[in-house]
Every structure is written in C-alpha cells, then in structure tokens.
Design a protein around this motif. Structure first.
Motif, PDB file in Angstrom:
ATOM      1  N   ASP A 139       0.862  -1.191   0.000  1.00 27.63           N
ATOM      2  CA  ASP A 139       0.000   0.000   0.000  1.00 27.63           C
ATOM      3  C   ASP A 139       0.894   1.235   0.000  1.00 27.63           C
ATOM      4  O   ASP A 139       1.568   1.536   0.983  1.00 27.63           O
ATOM      5  CB  ASP A 139      -0.904  -0.002   1.237  1.00 27.63           C
ATOM      6  CG  ASP A 139      -1.915   1.133   1.215  1.00 27.63           C
ATOM      7  OD1 ASP A 139      -1.498   2.296   1.365  1.00 27.63           O
ATOM      8  OD2 ASP A 139      -3.120   0.858   1.065  1.00 27.63           O
ATOM      9  N   GLY A 211      -1.842  -5.046  -4.598  1.00 28.66           N
ATOM     10  CA  GLY A 211      -1.596  -3.631  -4.368  1.00 28.66           C
ATOM     11  C   GLY A 211      -2.884  -2.931  -3.981  1.00 28.66           C
ATOM     12  O   GLY A 211      -3.967  -3.276  -4.465  1.00 28.66           O
ATOM     13  N   SER A 212      -2.780  -1.970  -3.060  1.00 34.77           N
ATOM     14  CA  SER A 212      -3.953  -1.179  -2.672  1.00 34.77           C
ATOM     15  C   SER A 212      -3.542   0.281  -2.591  1.00 34.77           C
ATOM     16  O   SER A 212      -2.365   0.608  -2.742  1.00 34.77           O
ATOM     17  CB  SER A 212      -4.506  -1.666  -1.327  1.00 34.77           C
ATOM     18  OG  SER A 212      -3.574  -1.475  -0.289  1.00 34.77           O
ATOM     19  N   SER A 213      -4.476   1.157  -2.384  1.00 33.25           N
ATOM     20  CA  SER A 213      -4.289   2.604  -2.238  1.00 33.25           C
ATOM     21  C   SER A 213      -4.462   3.324  -3.563  1.00 33.25           C
ATOM     22  O   SER A 213      -4.456   2.728  -4.647  1.00 33.25           O
ATOM     23  CB  SER A 213      -2.912   2.970  -1.666  1.00 33.25           C
ATOM     24  OG  SER A 213      -1.920   2.899  -2.665  1.00 33.25           O
ATOM     25  N   ILE A 216      -1.492   3.047  -6.350  1.00 37.79           N
ATOM     26  CA  ILE A 216      -1.487   1.821  -7.151  1.00 37.79           C
ATOM     27  C   ILE A 216      -2.756   1.724  -7.997  1.00 37.79           C
ATOM     28  O   ILE A 216      -2.728   1.189  -9.119  1.00 37.79           O
ATOM     29  CB  ILE A 216      -1.297   0.586  -6.247  1.00 37.79           C
ATOM     30  CG1 ILE A 216       0.088   0.635  -5.601  1.00 37.79           C
ATOM     31  CG2 ILE A 216      -1.478  -0.717  -7.032  1.00 37.79           C
ATOM     32  CD1 ILE A 216       0.432  -0.529  -4.710  1.00 37.79           C
ATOM     33  N   LYS A 217      -3.865   2.265  -7.489  1.00 34.86           N
ATOM     34  CA  LYS A 217      -5.089   2.293  -8.296  1.00 34.86           C
ATOM     35  C   LYS A 217      -4.868   3.096  -9.582  1.00 34.86           C
ATOM     36  O   LYS A 217      -5.287   2.675 -10.669  1.00 34.86           O
ATOM     37  CB  LYS A 217      -6.235   2.914  -7.486  1.00 34.86           C
ATOM     38  CG  LYS A 217      -7.579   2.920  -8.189  1.00 34.86           C
ATOM     39  CD  LYS A 217      -8.661   3.491  -7.271  1.00 34.86           C
ATOM     40  CE  LYS A 217     -10.031   3.424  -7.935  1.00 34.86           C
ATOM     41  NZ  LYS A 217     -11.095   3.943  -7.029  1.00 34.86           N
ATOM     42  N   ALA A 220      -2.778   1.036 -11.913  1.00 39.00           N
ATOM     43  CA  ALA A 220      -3.585  -0.047 -12.506  1.00 39.00           C
ATOM     44  C   ALA A 220      -4.444   0.482 -13.651  1.00 39.00           C
ATOM     45  O   ALA A 220      -4.577  -0.157 -14.705  1.00 39.00           O
ATOM     46  CB  ALA A 220      -4.456  -0.695 -11.433  1.00 39.00           C
ATOM     47  N   ILE A 232      -0.868  -5.714 -13.111  1.00 40.86           N
ATOM     48  CA  ILE A 232       0.254  -4.776 -13.093  1.00 40.86           C
ATOM     49  C   ILE A 232       1.538  -5.591 -13.138  1.00 40.86           C
ATOM     50  O   ILE A 232       1.878  -6.279 -12.180  1.00 40.86           O
ATOM     51  CB  ILE A 232       0.221  -3.902 -11.826  1.00 40.86           C
ATOM     52  CG1 ILE A 232      -1.099  -3.149 -11.703  1.00 40.86           C
ATOM     53  CG2 ILE A 232       1.396  -2.925 -11.816  1.00 40.86           C
ATOM     54  CD1 ILE A 232      -1.274  -2.433 -10.373  1.00 40.86           C
ATOM     55  N   HIS A 286      -1.838  -7.662  -8.508  1.00 45.58           N
ATOM     56  CA  HIS A 286      -3.225  -7.299  -8.806  1.00 45.58           C
ATOM     57  C   HIS A 286      -3.674  -6.200  -7.847  1.00 45.58           C
ATOM     58  O   HIS A 286      -3.207  -6.133  -6.709  1.00 45.58           O
ATOM     59  CB  HIS A 286      -4.147  -8.508  -8.688  1.00 45.58           C
ATOM     60  CG  HIS A 286      -3.852  -9.588  -9.677  1.00 45.58           C
ATOM     61  ND1 HIS A 286      -4.320  -9.562 -10.970  1.00 45.58           N
ATOM     62  CD2 HIS A 286      -3.118 -10.717  -9.567  1.00 45.58           C
ATOM     63  CE1 HIS A 286      -3.888 -10.634 -11.614  1.00 45.58           C
ATOM     64  NE2 HIS A 286      -3.154 -11.357 -10.780  1.00 45.58           N
ATOM     65  N   TYR A 287      -4.584  -5.356  -8.306  1.00 43.45           N
ATOM     66  CA  TYR A 287      -5.091  -4.272  -7.471  1.00 43.45           C
ATOM     67  C   TYR A 287      -6.334  -4.718  -6.717  1.00 43.45           C
ATOM     68  O   TYR A 287      -7.186  -5.426  -7.257  1.00 43.45           O
ATOM     69  CB  TYR A 287      -5.416  -3.033  -8.319  1.00 43.45           C
ATOM     70  CG  TYR A 287      -6.132  -1.965  -7.535  1.00 43.45           C
ATOM     71  CD1 TYR A 287      -5.440  -1.205  -6.583  1.00 43.45           C
ATOM     72  CD2 TYR A 287      -7.493  -1.740  -7.713  1.00 43.45           C
ATOM     73  CE1 TYR A 287      -6.095  -0.240  -5.842  1.00 43.45           C
ATOM     74  CE2 TYR A 287      -8.156  -0.771  -6.984  1.00 43.45           C
ATOM     75  CZ  TYR A 287      -7.456  -0.024  -6.039  1.00 43.45           C
ATOM     76  OH  TYR A 287      -8.108   0.921  -5.303  1.00 43.45           O
ATOM     77  N   CYS A 288      -6.457  -4.299  -5.438  1.00 45.22           N
ATOM     78  CA  CYS A 288      -7.654  -4.553  -4.628  1.00 45.22           C
ATOM     79  C   CYS A 288      -8.181  -3.225  -4.119  1.00 45.22           C
ATOM     80  O   CYS A 288      -7.415  -2.381  -3.632  1.00 45.22           O
ATOM     81  CB  CYS A 288      -7.327  -5.475  -3.454  1.00 45.22           C
ATOM     82  SG  CYS A 288      -8.744  -5.789  -2.361  1.00 45.22           S
ATOM     83  N   ASP A 289      -9.480  -3.045  -4.193  1.00 49.80           N
ATOM     84  CA  ASP A 289     -10.109  -1.770  -3.837  1.00 49.80           C
ATOM     85  C   ASP A 289     -10.318  -1.604  -2.334  1.00 49.80           C
ATOM     86  O   ASP A 289     -10.779  -0.560  -1.886  1.00 49.80           O
ATOM     87  CB  ASP A 289     -11.454  -1.630  -4.558  1.00 49.80           C
ATOM     88  CG  ASP A 289     -11.917  -0.185  -4.609  1.00 49.80           C
ATOM     89  OD1 ASP A 289     -11.050   0.713  -4.683  1.00 49.80           O
ATOM     90  OD2 ASP A 289     -13.131   0.056  -4.542  1.00 49.80           O
TER      91      ASP A 289
END
Length: 499
Positions: A139, A211-213, A216-217, A220, A232, A286-289
């Motif tokens: 993050d 990845g978060s935040s 990184i969003k 992505a 990513i 991978h991105y997580c919300d």
C-alpha cells in the motif's frame, strides 16, 4: 432530527495525501459500501523541515472534516472511527490539529502506528479480496508505504516504510520536471528504505502480490488504458516510466488513467512501485479496492462481535513480560467493582471500563525491567510497544494510567492526564490507584468489603468505606488514608471510613 443508524458503520481515514470517508451497511459479517467521499488535502505537503504542520494545511484539513461531519450525522457515534496516519504521526504539532478536529467530529481521532496501519490495511484487503493463498500486500500512501505478508485474514509480517508519494514528489519532482536522473534517484531512495525488510519477507514467502491505495489504483488504470491488461506487471510499470520520461513535466502527462489531481504525484508513485517490485522480485501484482477504511470498519465489526484483537494483545504482552496473573486478576476485579459503583455519577462509559481493565492487567508489566520505579517502566512499554488493535492515542492513555498508579503525584500530572483524556481518564487513574493500594499485600479482598461513593456532582469529594473482616487487611485502610494527601493534589478529597 435524523435518527442514528446502528446498522451503518463509518470510517474516516486522515491520510498524508487525502482524507477519505467511507460509510457501509452491515450485512451479517460483511459490509456493503453505501457512500464514500475523498478530498486531496495533502497534509504531508504542509510539513516543513522541522516537521511543523502549517496553519494553511491544518485549516484545509479542518474544512474537509467539517464537510465530512455532516455526512456522519445519521451514523451512531459508537459505529464511527476516525484514524490518522503518517502525517499526524510525524507532525510535532499534531496535537493542536487533533484538538481542533475533535471539536468537529463525533468521535476523537486515533493516531495509529505504522504497523497498526499495516494491520488494518491487510484486514481491508483480506475481506474485500479474499484468498486462501499467502500473499504480499503493498500500500503506497502519501507519507509511507505499508508492506504486509499474510494468509487468509491473518497478517504475519507488518512494516511501514517512510516512503510516500507526497514526500517523494516534493523531494525529487518538486518543480514538476521529470527526467531519468530524478527517476533513478527516487527509485534508489525508495529501495534504500525498503530493502531492510526484504530478507524476512522473502524467507516467510508469498504466492501472490496485491496492491492497494490510490497510487497503485492510478497505476492499474494507466496500465489498463495502455492496453496492457488488468495485471500490473514489472514490464508495464517500466513502460509507464518511459512514457513519463517522454512527457518531461507533470503538466504534460497525458495518460487516460491518471486523473488531473494525481498528475503531480504520479511519477513518485511509479518510482516507489518500481523500487518495491525490484527489491522483492515481483513480476506481477493485482489491485484490490479494499484498504485502510475497510479494515477499520471490519475491525469495528470484530469488536462488536466480542472478538477484539486488543484483548489478545494485552494477554500476549502480559505473558511476554511475566506479569503476576493472580495479582492482575485481583486488581482488575476490584477496579471493575469500584468502576460500576461510581460509573453513573462520574459519567463513565463502557470504553472507559475496558481501558481500566487493560491497565489493571498490565500495570506491573514494567517489573520485568526493574523493581525500582517500575511504574515508569510500565508506562514506557505501554506507550511504545507494538500492540495490535491499539491506536497510539489509546496507548498514551494506558501509559498515563499505569504511570500514576503508585507513589507520589503532582498537580501537573493530573493536568497532563486531563489534557490527554479528559476528566474521565483522571477518574480512571484514581480508581486504578485505589485498586492497587487495597492489594498492596497481594492478598484477596472481597468486592463487598469496599463501597465507593461520590459525594458531590463535581466529583471532587469521594468517600470509600472499607469493611474489614480480618486483621491482615488493616494496612489497606492506612494506605488509602495516606493516598488521600496525594489525591488532594488532583483536586479530589478522599474520605476513608473503616468499619
């Protein structure tokens, strides 16, 4: 007047770059987001070379919180948490901002440590993007980067590195220009901060990376708009770097996935992510919300369901430092009894009761360091120990309670306690002192033998009736009478009656 909704939970995340508000509806053990707001305040940009937070940035943050407070009006205060991260951890005058903000918000701000922030981020990711695989969560925030290895809903390693997009943007891209020299310096600086954690993380291992935040969003989105897919990859981030270098200036960034308000900090985010990927040998993520706000609300859910990680932290700290469990239990039992007798008169809450119980269990933790002035050792440990679930704010309160549970006290000690936690915290300190005093001989006293009364509404006059059945307990009467002289310094008149 709006009714208070106890089925809604709300979290306010006072970050170094943005302040976020998230409101969710509880559905069993899950949360469904129903509203969210975010404003780019950039608290970290308001820190000068002495870590002093400017008045201009403080006011910007307060204005934002004022707007958010209106959205919290229909959420029960017991279902709201406000957490602050790196910028307010770092600011030397953070308390001044917090005091002003607390006048606006329905609940006080909790400043969380870097590792607690990491734990909450992982909790948000684990619930939002569940997976049975062991994974690394990254993050990248405005003031720090959190690195967590965990499996399912259990974090195994948590670290917070002093690497953030706001600070790095000022440091390496402050005038907006982007070139290869600046980029490489930024990557190297981030690697230098992160590499100290690499061996431990690689040893524990991870099968996937999340990845978060916001940083990184944005990356992505940019990767997806480049036609490079939803994943990513290191190659894709390198391509983003090349594109940024060709732009030459943040004002010239023309990447569809990068919104206008993020252009100035986007190169720093790419540089930090490249550093993380290279240090840990990451080829794709991978991105997580889900992130901090979701983690805060899921942490609240656990507390509501009587599965409070803070209780585990207290137990673990007690065991680690060999606290006398029998004595801790004696003090906690009497403290609870005294608390219930004066709870209504003093306007104390369930949270106050919980705080008093933790302080009762841990008041002797400093004996593991040394017997002389051990209350000071206990205070230090509780202020600085890594305690999962605890904010720095709560640890400061615990630290003060155990610091003044014995020996001499001064008037300004009471003023310090009140400044930190109000009159309620001072009352808890008095209750803890009494509970420890009556167990000075480390022998059992029945709850029925102590009756505590508040004589006046201002809580300045207290009376305790001690009903002694056995001669060996007579010393506790004398101890309480002696302590009355000390409590007078805090403006409390204590009368001791022996039956």
């Amino acid at each position: 007047m709006l009714s208070k909704d106890t089925e809604k939970l709300a979290a306010v995340d006072i970050g170094s770059n943005s302040i976020h508000l998230t409101i969710a509806k509880r559905q069993g053990d899950k949360l469904r987001r129903v509203a969210s707001m975010s404003e780019k305040v950039q608290l970290a940009a308001g820190l000068d070379e002495h870590d002093y937070l400017s008045e201009l940035i403080q006011q910007r943050g307060l204005d934002c919180l004022q707007r958010f407070a209106g959205r919290l009006a229909d959420v029960n205060a017991s279902c709201v948490r406000v957490v602050a991260t790196n910028a307010l951890r770092q600011a030397v005058n953070s308390q001044a901002f917090i005091e002003r903000a607390n006048e606006i918000l329905p609940v006080p701000i909790e400043v969380v440590s870097g590792r607690e922030e990491a734990r909450l981020i992982y909790l948000g990711v684990a619930h939002t993007c569940p997976s049975p695989r062991q994974r690394l969560v990254v993050d990248i925030g405005g003031g720090s980067t959190e690195l967590i290895v965990g499996q399912a809903q259990m974090p195994l390693l948590t670290e917070s590195a002093q690497v953030g997009v706001v600070g790095f943007s000022q440091r390496f891209f402050g005038d907006g220009y982007i070139d290869s020299h600046r980029f490489e310096r930024a990557i190297y600086a981030a690697q230098k901060e992160i590499i100290t954690h690499a061996n431990r993380y690689k040893k524990v291992g991870f099968a996937e990376v999340i990845g978060s935040s916001g940083a990184i969003k944005s990356i992505a989105r940019a990767v997806a708009d480049f036609g490079l897919g939803d994943t990513i990859t290191l190659a894709a981030v390198e391509q983003l770097k090349a594109s940024l270098l060709s732009c030459g200036h943040v004002d010239m960034i023309d990447i569809a996935g990068v919104r206008a308000y993020r252009k100035a900090i986007f190169p720093a985010g790419v540089a930090i992510l490249l550093a993380v990927m290279k240090v840990f040998g990451i080829r794709k993520m991978h991105y997580c919300d889900g992130a901090l706000s979701e983690g805060v609300m899921y942490d609240m859910l656990s507390r509501m369901d009587y599965d409070d990680v803070r209780d585990d932290s207290v137990r673990q700290l007690s065991e680690r430092f060999g606290v006398d469990k029998k004595q801790a239990k004696r003090v906690a039992k009497i403290a609870e009894s005294l608390f219930e007798q004066v709870r209504e008169a003093l306007g104390l809450t369930s949270s106050d009761k919980q705080l008093l119980r933790w302080a009762s269990i841990l008041h002797e933790v400093g004996l593991a360091i040394g017997h002389s002035s051990y209350q000071k050792h206990s205070s230090y440990l509780l202020k600085y120990a890594d305690m999962a679930g605890f904010s720095r704010t709560t640890q400061e309160k615990l630290s003060l309670l155990v610091r003044y549970h014995r020996r001499a006290i001064r008037a300004d000690d009471g003023e310090r306690i009140i400044k930190t936690g109000g009159k309620g915290l001072l009352y808890l300190a008095v209750l803890l002192r009494m509970s420890v005093l009556v167990h000075h001989g480390r022998s059992d006293i029945a709850k029925q033998q102590l009756r505590l009364y508040i004589i006046d509404q201002e809580a300045k006059s207290w009376r305790i009736d001690v009903r002694i059945d056995r001669a060996e307990h007579q010393a506790c009467v004398l101890d309480l009478q002696d302590d009355a002289d000390w409590l007078a310094k805090w403006g409390i008149a204590l009368g001791v009656m022996a039956n």
